[in-house]
Write an enzyme that holds these catalytic residues in place. Structure first.
Site, short mmCIF file in Angstrom:
data_model
loop_
_atom_site.label_atom_id
_atom_site.label_comp_id
_atom_site.label_asym_id
_atom_site.label_seq_id
_atom_site.Cartn_x
_atom_site.Cartn_y
_atom_site.Cartn_z
N ASN A 1 -0.85 -25.58 -81.48
CA ASN A 1 -1.37 -24.53 -80.62
C ASN A 1 -2.44 -25.01 -79.65
OD1 ASN A 1 -1.01 -22.98 -83.63
ND2 ASN A 1 0.29 -22.40 -81.92
N VAL B 1 -6.70 -24.42 -75.63
CA VAL B 1 -6.33 -23.69 -76.85
C VAL B 1 -5.42 -22.52 -76.46
CG1 VAL B 1 -7.21 -22.30 -78.76
CG2 VAL B 1 -8.47 -24.33 -78.01
N CYS B 2 -4.35 -22.38 -77.23
CA CYS B 2 -3.40 -21.30 -76.98
C CYS B 2 -3.31 -20.42 -78.22
CB CYS B 2 -2.02 -21.87 -76.63
SG CYS B 2 -0.79 -20.61 -76.27
N ILE B 3 -4.14 -19.36 -78.23
CA ILE B 3 -4.06 -18.35 -79.29
C ILE B 3 -4.05 -16.98 -78.61
CG2 ILE B 3 -5.07 -19.72 -81.15
CD1 ILE B 3 -7.75 -18.35 -80.61
N HIS C 1 -5.43 -14.71 -74.61
CA HIS C 1 -4.49 -14.34 -73.55
C HIS C 1 -4.95 -13.05 -72.89
CE1 HIS C 1 -1.20 -16.76 -75.83
NE2 HIS C 1 -2.04 -17.53 -75.18
#
Length: 168
Positions: free
Chosen positions: A81, A88-90, A94
């Site tokens: 992730n 960081v992709c959580i 978003h």
């Protein structure tokens, strides 16, 4: 006006974190810029990242808390992730609203009630349990699924590197 309100909110959150530190991470300003924070995350106990000291940067928009900050690991990070460039992709980072791909509900995405503390605790949780269903780093997710021992070795190298970087 919005900029001064967001700055006041961030100052309040920084003061609260310094008054009541949260185990597992520390945070402070980059220079005197209230919109740029350095974060140090300790690898969570009982995970592959245990023992690591991971540096990250939170960059807040002047529209905070209506819009989320961006978070990027400065330390090397091998995780499904985390993009290869460290972003960081959580879900909670978003933009608010419905996901155009239908993967996340609006409730999983950014909400103005989130704070620096909830963001970093979510990242610590992410380190404890990667989501390989919608990876930011497809290579890490593939290795996580298909070759767990290779994934573990790579993460161990990352942890060792973070420890070395702490003392340089």
């Amino acid at each position: 006006m919005a900029e001064s309100q967001s700055a006041l909110l961030l100052q309040r959150q920084l003061k609260e974190l310094s008054k009541s530190p949260v185990p597992g991470f520390s945070a402070g300003l980059v220079g005197d810029n209230i919109y740029e924070w350095d974060v140090m995350i300790l690898g969570p106990e009982g995970t592959l990242y245990e023992g690591g000291f991971f540096k990250a940067r939170l960059s807040f928009p002047t529209s905070y808390p209506q819009m989320p900050p961006q978070m990027r690991f400065i330390s090397q990070m091998w995780h499904p992730n985390v993009y290869e460039d460290g972003r960081v992709c959580i879900s909670i980072l978003h933009e608010p609203g419905e996901d155009r791909w239908g993967y996340e509900s609006a409730a999983e995405r950014w909400l103005p009630v989130h704070t620096v503390e909830t963001i970093v605790l979510s990242v610590i949780s992410m380190l404890s349990g990667p989501n390989d269903e919608s990876p930011a780093n497809a290579k890490a997710a593939k290795e996580w699924r298909e070759d767990p021992s290779a994934f573990k070795k790579r993460v161990q190298r990352t942890v060792r590197q973070s420890e070395e970087d702490m003392y340089q």
